[in-house]
Design a protein around this motif. Sequence first.
Motif, mmCIF file in Angstrom:
data_model
loop_
_atom_site.group_PDB
_atom_site.id
_atom_site.type_symbol
_atom_site.label_atom_id
_atom_site.label_comp_id
_atom_site.label_asym_id
_atom_site.label_seq_id
_atom_site.Cartn_x
_atom_site.Cartn_y
_atom_site.Cartn_z
ATOM 1 N N CYS A 135 4.862 0.703 2.041
ATOM 2 C CA CYS A 135 3.687 0.236 3.186
ATOM 3 C C CYS A 135 2.453 0.548 2.837
ATOM 4 O O CYS A 135 1.467 0.554 3.591
ATOM 5 C CB CYS A 135 4.096 0.606 4.522
ATOM 6 S SG CYS A 135 5.890 0.548 5.042
ATOM 7 N N GLY A 136 2.202 0.699 1.155
ATOM 8 C CA GLY A 136 0.769 0.972 0.888
ATOM 9 C C GLY A 136 0.073 -0.080 0.730
ATOM 10 O O GLY A 136 0.298 -1.356 1.204
ATOM 11 N N GLU A 137 -1.232 0.062 0.334
ATOM 12 C CA GLU A 137 -2.262 -1.006 0.303
ATOM 13 C C GLU A 137 -1.624 -2.321 -0.546
ATOM 14 O O GLU A 137 -1.916 -3.365 -0.250
ATOM 15 C CB GLU A 137 -3.427 -0.352 -0.603
ATOM 16 C CG GLU A 137 -4.375 -1.309 -0.976
ATOM 17 C CD GLU A 137 -5.232 -1.861 0.416
ATOM 18 O OE1 GLU A 137 -5.893 -2.826 0.327
ATOM 19 O OE2 GLU A 137 -5.330 -1.237 1.382
ATOM 20 N N ASP A 138 -0.740 -1.910 -1.560
ATOM 21 C CA ASP A 138 -0.422 -3.220 -2.531
ATOM 22 C C ASP A 138 0.975 -3.720 -2.128
ATOM 23 O O ASP A 138 1.579 -4.457 -2.833
ATOM 24 C CB ASP A 138 -0.462 -3.102 -3.952
ATOM 25 C CG ASP A 138 -1.731 -2.315 -4.431
ATOM 26 O OD1 ASP A 138 -2.720 -3.010 -3.879
ATOM 27 O OD2 ASP A 138 -1.823 -1.381 -5.220
ATOM 28 N N SER A 139 1.554 -3.210 -1.125
ATOM 29 C CA SER A 139 2.805 -3.703 -0.459
ATOM 30 C C SER A 139 2.878 -5.028 0.100
ATOM 31 O O SER A 139 1.881 -5.293 0.612
ATOM 32 C CB SER A 139 3.382 -2.474 0.466
ATOM 33 O OG SER A 139 2.991 -2.353 1.609
ATOM 34 N N ASP A 140 4.077 -5.397 0.417
ATOM 35 C CA ASP A 140 4.184 -6.738 1.442
ATOM 36 C C ASP A 140 4.516 -6.305 2.701
ATOM 37 O O ASP A 140 5.108 -7.162 3.399
ATOM 38 C CB ASP A 140 5.370 -7.556 0.921
ATOM 39 C CG ASP A 140 5.184 -8.225 -0.629
ATOM 40 O OD1 ASP A 140 3.766 -8.246 -0.804
ATOM 41 O OD2 ASP A 140 6.016 -8.158 -1.519
ATOM 42 N N CYS A 141 4.090 -5.262 3.187
ATOM 43 C CA CYS A 141 4.391 -4.667 4.517
ATOM 44 C C CYS A 141 4.021 -5.615 5.654
ATOM 45 O O CYS A 141 2.736 -5.724 5.597
ATOM 46 C CB CYS A 141 4.190 -3.379 4.730
ATOM 47 S SG CYS A 141 4.045 -2.575 6.420
ATOM 48 N N GLU A 199 9.608 -3.115 13.482
ATOM 49 C CA GLU A 199 10.036 -2.436 12.299
ATOM 50 C C GLU A 199 9.739 -3.227 11.143
ATOM 51 O O GLU A 199 10.172 -4.568 10.997
ATOM 52 C CB GLU A 199 11.333 -1.866 12.424
ATOM 53 C CG GLU A 199 11.814 -1.045 11.236
ATOM 54 C CD GLU A 199 12.908 -0.054 11.608
ATOM 55 O OE1 GLU A 199 13.385 0.359 10.615
ATOM 56 O OE2 GLU A 199 13.379 -0.160 12.667
ATOM 57 N N CYS A 200 9.178 -2.637 10.358
ATOM 58 C CA CYS A 200 8.953 -3.700 8.969
ATOM 59 C C CYS A 200 10.273 -3.641 7.877
ATOM 60 O O CYS A 200 11.114 -2.671 8.298
ATOM 61 C CB CYS A 200 7.607 -3.106 8.042
ATOM 62 S SG CYS A 200 7.955 -1.500 7.411
ATOM 63 N N ASP A 201 10.256 -4.359 7.168
ATOM 64 C CA ASP A 201 11.504 -4.481 5.997
ATOM 65 C C ASP A 201 11.471 -3.517 4.978
ATOM 66 O O ASP A 201 12.017 -3.597 3.758
ATOM 67 C CB ASP A 201 11.714 -6.047 5.568
ATOM 68 C CG ASP A 201 11.684 -7.132 6.521
ATOM 69 O OD1 ASP A 201 12.496 -6.768 7.724
ATOM 70 O OD2 ASP A 201 11.446 -8.193 6.516
ATOM 71 N N CYS A 202 10.382 -2.629 4.903
ATOM 72 C CA CYS A 202 9.935 -1.941 3.737
ATOM 73 C C CYS A 202 11.006 -0.897 3.566
ATOM 74 O O CYS A 202 11.375 -0.302 4.844
ATOM 75 C CB CYS A 202 8.509 -1.444 3.499
ATOM 76 S SG CYS A 202 7.285 -2.766 4.025
ATOM 77 N N SER A 203 11.229 -0.353 2.520
ATOM 78 C CA SER A 203 12.040 0.989 2.333
ATOM 79 C C SER A 203 11.206 2.025 1.384
ATOM 80 O O SER A 203 10.399 1.442 0.888
ATOM 81 C CB SER A 203 13.541 0.479 1.772
ATOM 82 O OG SER A 203 13.251 -0.018 0.545
ATOM 83 N N GLU A 204 11.540 3.094 1.381
ATOM 84 C CA GLU A 204 11.025 4.256 0.690
ATOM 85 C C GLU A 204 10.968 3.672 -0.670
ATOM 86 O O GLU A 204 11.857 3.218 -1.164
ATOM 87 C CB GLU A 204 11.862 5.493 0.914
ATOM 88 C CG GLU A 204 11.063 6.604 0.711
ATOM 89 C CD GLU A 204 11.505 7.942 1.492
ATOM 90 O OE1 GLU A 204 11.275 9.126 1.066
ATOM 91 O OE2 GLU A 204 12.407 7.694 2.389
ATOM 92 N N GLU A 205 9.866 4.009 -1.075
ATOM 93 C CA GLU A 205 9.529 3.567 -2.721
ATOM 94 C C GLU A 205 8.959 4.866 -3.450
ATOM 95 O O GLU A 205 7.545 4.715 -3.539
ATOM 96 C CB GLU A 205 8.491 2.516 -2.444
ATOM 97 C CG GLU A 205 8.888 1.132 -3.615
ATOM 98 C CD GLU A 205 7.484 0.047 -3.087
ATOM 99 O OE1 GLU A 205 6.993 -0.095 -4.103
ATOM 100 O OE2 GLU A 205 7.684 -0.219 -2.140
#
Length: 200
Positions: free
Chosen positions: A46-52, A29-35
């Motif tokens: 978790c898009g192209e420019d994210s740190d996912c 599971e990644c550390d990303c949250s809804e943005e």
Amino acid sequence: GMLWVCSFQVINECTYANKSMGWSEAALECDCSEEWDPASATNKACGEDSDCINRATKMECVDDCSCGADCQNQRFTKKAWAKVTVFKTEKKGFGLRADVDLKPNDFIFEYLGEVIGEPAFRKRMRQYDQEGIKHFYFMSLNSGEFIDATKKGNLGRFCNHSCNPNSYVDKWVVGEKLRMGIFAERHIKAGEELQLHIDQ
């Protein structure tokens, strides 16, 4: 006309000669949250420019990730294929054309077919040769595993190889399977033919 489809069956996911084929360690599971981005009304998580971390390691996020239902890193799962058209090229039989403008690293299509082992691969090479099939559609998936899209596959197989490519093939982990995708290498204009690297 559509006659060329008769010897070719369109499938919408890979088939596997056995359950262990194409296996890989599943994503974490990644550390990303809804943005939420009001401007484009999309979830940038978790898009192209994210740190996912999943995206960086070419793994798709799983359903219960904290990145939200519109997570941008579930493109194989959601069959988020670009609009493409099969057309007759001048020299190479059929080809694939983009119907929309594409940005670098955009997901174009999954490369689908029958995932088979090396003995079956060798056997099919001989068999297709005997049947007079001129074009083989094999991609190497894993060591000793191949995707054969010759008789069963999807539009991804119609992507020609060229010494002036604008697309590339990349392997991604989806669930516990390795899957093969075609991605834009640079900006591609609607109407342009999609072409892969020769060395695939």
